[in-house]
Design a protein around this motif. Sequence first.
Motif, PDB file in Angstrom:
ATOM      1  N   SER A  20       0.983  -1.171   0.164  1.00  0.00           N
ATOM      2  CA  SER A  20      -0.010  -0.033  -0.063  1.00  0.00           C
ATOM      3  C   SER A  20       0.639   1.369  -0.034  1.00  0.00           C
ATOM      4  O   SER A  20       0.621   2.301  -0.732  1.00  0.00           O
ATOM      5  CB  SER A  20      -1.025  -0.024   1.315  1.00  0.00           C
ATOM      6  N   GLU A  21       1.932   1.163   0.782  1.00  0.00           N
ATOM      7  CA  GLU A  21       3.057   2.304   1.080  1.00  0.00           C
ATOM      8  C   GLU A  21       3.618   2.759  -0.416  1.00  0.00           C
ATOM      9  O   GLU A  21       3.608   3.514  -1.101  1.00  0.00           O
ATOM     10  CB  GLU A  21       4.002   2.089   1.929  1.00  0.00           C
ATOM     11  N   ARG A  22       4.099   1.643  -1.168  1.00  0.00           N
ATOM     12  CA  ARG A  22       4.626   1.607  -2.337  1.00  0.00           C
ATOM     13  C   ARG A  22       3.717   2.138  -3.535  1.00  0.00           C
ATOM     14  O   ARG A  22       3.867   3.127  -4.106  1.00  0.00           O
ATOM     15  CB  ARG A  22       5.056   0.024  -3.060  1.00  0.00           C
ATOM     16  N   LEU A  62       2.842  17.561  -1.721  1.00  0.00           N
ATOM     17  CA  LEU A  62       3.318  16.276  -1.728  1.00  0.00           C
ATOM     18  C   LEU A  62       3.307  15.738  -0.639  1.00  0.00           C
ATOM     19  O   LEU A  62       3.753  16.212   0.597  1.00  0.00           O
ATOM     20  CB  LEU A  62       4.822  16.305  -2.268  1.00  0.00           C
ATOM     21  N   LYS A  63       3.058  14.371  -0.277  1.00  0.00           N
ATOM     22  CA  LYS A  63       3.043  13.541   0.967  1.00  0.00           C
ATOM     23  C   LYS A  63       4.057  12.262   0.645  1.00  0.00           C
ATOM     24  O   LYS A  63       3.687  11.575   0.197  1.00  0.00           O
ATOM     25  CB  LYS A  63       1.887  12.937   1.425  1.00  0.00           C
ATOM     26  N   ILE A  64       5.380  12.513   1.075  1.00  0.00           N
ATOM     27  CA  ILE A  64       6.150  11.452   0.882  1.00  0.00           C
ATOM     28  C   ILE A  64       6.176  10.373   1.886  1.00  0.00           C
ATOM     29  O   ILE A  64       6.296  10.750   3.160  1.00  0.00           O
ATOM     30  CB  ILE A  64       7.613  12.088   0.784  1.00  0.00           C
ATOM     31  N   PRO A  65       5.578   8.975   1.586  1.00  0.00           N
ATOM     32  CA  PRO A  65       5.750   7.900   2.580  1.00  0.00           C
ATOM     33  C   PRO A  65       7.105   7.932   3.275  1.00  0.00           C
ATOM     34  O   PRO A  65       8.209   8.066   2.271  1.00  0.00           O
ATOM     35  CB  PRO A  65       5.056   6.829   1.876  1.00  0.00           C
ATOM     36  N   GLY A  66       7.294   7.263   4.289  1.00  0.00           N
ATOM     37  CA  GLY A  66       8.448   6.928   4.930  1.00  0.00           C
ATOM     38  C   GLY A  66       9.494   5.975   4.030  1.00  0.00           C
ATOM     39  O   GLY A  66      10.511   5.903   4.171  1.00  0.00           O
ATOM     40  N   ALA A 101      13.155  14.556   0.347  1.00  0.00           N
ATOM     41  CA  ALA A 101      13.274  13.173   0.932  1.00  0.00           C
ATOM     42  C   ALA A 101      12.619  13.054   2.207  1.00  0.00           C
ATOM     43  O   ALA A 101      11.877  14.330   2.616  1.00  0.00           O
ATOM     44  CB  ALA A 101      14.601  13.254   1.190  1.00  0.00           C
ATOM     45  N   GLN A 102      12.356  11.893   2.696  1.00  0.00           N
ATOM     46  CA  GLN A 102      11.598  11.914   4.055  1.00  0.00           C
ATOM     47  C   GLN A 102      12.717  12.551   5.155  1.00  0.00           C
ATOM     48  O   GLN A 102      13.807  12.510   5.226  1.00  0.00           O
ATOM     49  CB  GLN A 102      11.606  10.380   4.419  1.00  0.00           C
ATOM     50  N   LYS A 103      12.110  13.551   5.881  1.00  0.00           N
ATOM     51  CA  LYS A 103      12.588  14.069   6.797  1.00  0.00           C
ATOM     52  C   LYS A 103      13.005  13.255   8.132  1.00  0.00           C
ATOM     53  O   LYS A 103      11.976  12.677   8.570  1.00  0.00           O
ATOM     54  CB  LYS A 103      11.965  15.299   7.468  1.00  0.00           C
ATOM     55  N   LYS A 104      14.058  13.132   8.789  1.00  0.00           N
ATOM     56  CA  LYS A 104      14.339  12.154   9.601  1.00  0.00           C
ATOM     57  C   LYS A 104      13.985  13.294  11.077  1.00  0.00           C
ATOM     58  O   LYS A 104      14.630  14.289  11.386  1.00  0.00           O
ATOM     59  CB  LYS A 104      15.974  11.961   9.622  1.00  0.00           C
ATOM     60  N   THR A 105      13.171  12.705  11.876  1.00  0.00           N
ATOM     61  CA  THR A 105      12.918  13.285  13.146  1.00  0.00           C
ATOM     62  C   THR A 105      12.800  11.889  14.157  1.00  0.00           C
ATOM     63  O   THR A 105      12.864  10.710  13.809  1.00  0.00           O
ATOM     64  CB  THR A 105      11.559  13.652  12.954  1.00  0.00           C
ATOM     65  N   VAL A 106      12.850  12.428  15.329  1.00  0.00           N
ATOM     66  CA  VAL A 106      12.575  11.324  16.538  1.00  0.00           C
ATOM     67  C   VAL A 106      11.417  10.297  16.208  1.00  0.00           C
ATOM     68  O   VAL A 106      11.526   8.976  16.149  1.00  0.00           O
ATOM     69  CB  VAL A 106      12.517  11.804  17.888  1.00  0.00           C
ATOM     70  N   LEU A 145       9.056   0.475  14.742  1.00  0.00           N
ATOM     71  CA  LEU A 145       7.907  -0.071  14.900  1.00  0.00           C
ATOM     72  C   LEU A 145       7.307  -0.373  13.413  1.00  0.00           C
ATOM     73  O   LEU A 145       6.425  -0.949  13.363  1.00  0.00           O
ATOM     74  CB  LEU A 145       6.862   0.646  15.500  1.00  0.00           C
ATOM     75  N   LYS A 146       8.258  -0.303  12.493  1.00  0.00           N
ATOM     76  CA  LYS A 146       7.841  -0.743  11.031  1.00  0.00           C
ATOM     77  C   LYS A 146       6.493  -0.154  10.520  1.00  0.00           C
ATOM     78  O   LYS A 146       5.675  -0.611   9.825  1.00  0.00           O
ATOM     79  CB  LYS A 146       7.751  -2.294  10.854  1.00  0.00           C
ATOM     80  N   ARG A 147       6.380   1.271  11.075  1.00  0.00           N
ATOM     81  CA  ARG A 147       5.243   2.214  10.810  1.00  0.00           C
ATOM     82  C   ARG A 147       5.764   3.090   9.822  1.00  0.00           C
ATOM     83  O   ARG A 147       6.770   3.432   9.982  1.00  0.00           O
ATOM     84  CB  ARG A 147       4.448   2.522  11.863  1.00  0.00           C
ATOM     85  N   SER A 148       4.811   3.475   8.817  1.00  0.00           N
ATOM     86  CA  SER A 148       5.045   4.488   7.791  1.00  0.00           C
ATOM     87  C   SER A 148       4.626   6.003   8.443  1.00  0.00           C
ATOM     88  O   SER A 148       3.591   6.134   8.607  1.00  0.00           O
ATOM     89  CB  SER A 148       4.649   4.259   6.456  1.00  0.00           C
ATOM     90  N   GLY A 149       5.544   6.838   8.145  1.00  0.00           N
ATOM     91  CA  GLY A 149       5.223   8.438   8.816  1.00  0.00           C
ATOM     92  C   GLY A 149       5.330   8.839   7.100  1.00  0.00           C
ATOM     93  O   GLY A 149       5.664   8.448   6.189  1.00  0.00           O
ATOM     94  N   TYR A 150       4.842  10.128   7.103  1.00  0.00           N
ATOM     95  CA  TYR A 150       4.769  10.965   5.825  1.00  0.00           C
ATOM     96  C   TYR A 150       5.449  12.400   6.128  1.00  0.00           C
ATOM     97  O   TYR A 150       5.354  12.904   7.164  1.00  0.00           O
ATOM     98  CB  TYR A 150       3.537  11.326   5.565  1.00  0.00           C
ATOM     99  N   THR A 151       5.832  12.628   5.216  1.00  0.00           N
ATOM    100  CA  THR A 151       6.548  14.129   5.228  1.00  0.00           C
ATOM    101  C   THR A 151       5.977  15.059   4.197  1.00  0.00           C
ATOM    102  O   THR A 151       5.970  14.465   2.919  1.00  0.00           O
ATOM    103  CB  THR A 151       7.976  14.161   4.789  1.00  0.00           C
ATOM    104  N   THR A 152       5.079  15.879   4.656  1.00  0.00           N
ATOM    105  CA  THR A 152       4.349  16.938   3.638  1.00  0.00           C
ATOM    106  C   THR A 152       5.109  18.135   3.102  1.00  0.00           C
ATOM    107  O   THR A 152       5.789  18.764   4.085  1.00  0.00           O
ATOM    108  CB  THR A 152       2.958  17.091   4.083  1.00  0.00           C
TER     109      THR A 152
END
Length: 166
Positions: A35-37, A67-71, A129-134, A142-149
């Motif tokens: 789904s993320e792909r 633009l919403k970039i998945p992790g 690119a995906q922004k790296k945050t805590v 946890l193998k969850r996907s976050g989004y960077t907008t």
Amino acid sequence: MKKAFAWSWMISGLIIGIMVIGIFTSLLGKVFMESERQNAKQQFSEIYARANTLCIANVGEEDFYELKIPGIVEGIYVTDDAGAVFPEDIEDKMKLYETSDGTYLCMKITDERHKCQKMVCKIDMNYFAQKKTVLSLVDKILKRSGYTTFPVYFEKFEGVVSIRGN
């Protein structure tokens, strides 16, 4: 004897239950990743379509897209060489608002080769690119996907489309 027999059934049941949960979790993870792909590819297609539309538009025309970039996306960029190596320092380039230019729009998804598509005209674009945050690190563990907008602005100039994000 009956107690030992009951205990062996109970332990067997627990082992089978753990195996079923493990298989279910694995399958659910694969469905989630697919789904993320698909979401990442849809975002890429949207940028590609909007930029190509502006390539044939009049000078001065503009467009906007959120633009919403998945992790799982390591980066989106432009290059003149579709076979070029993915820029490993893309996060630094993104932080410095550096730009790439060329005629191939490319996207790199984790554990895949980068995908590039030929554009109708030359593109000048920020690195995304995906922004790296805590929180993104926790999501990854946890193998969850976050989004960077990113708010993305498209503008047509003479012979080039500019794509900028903030």
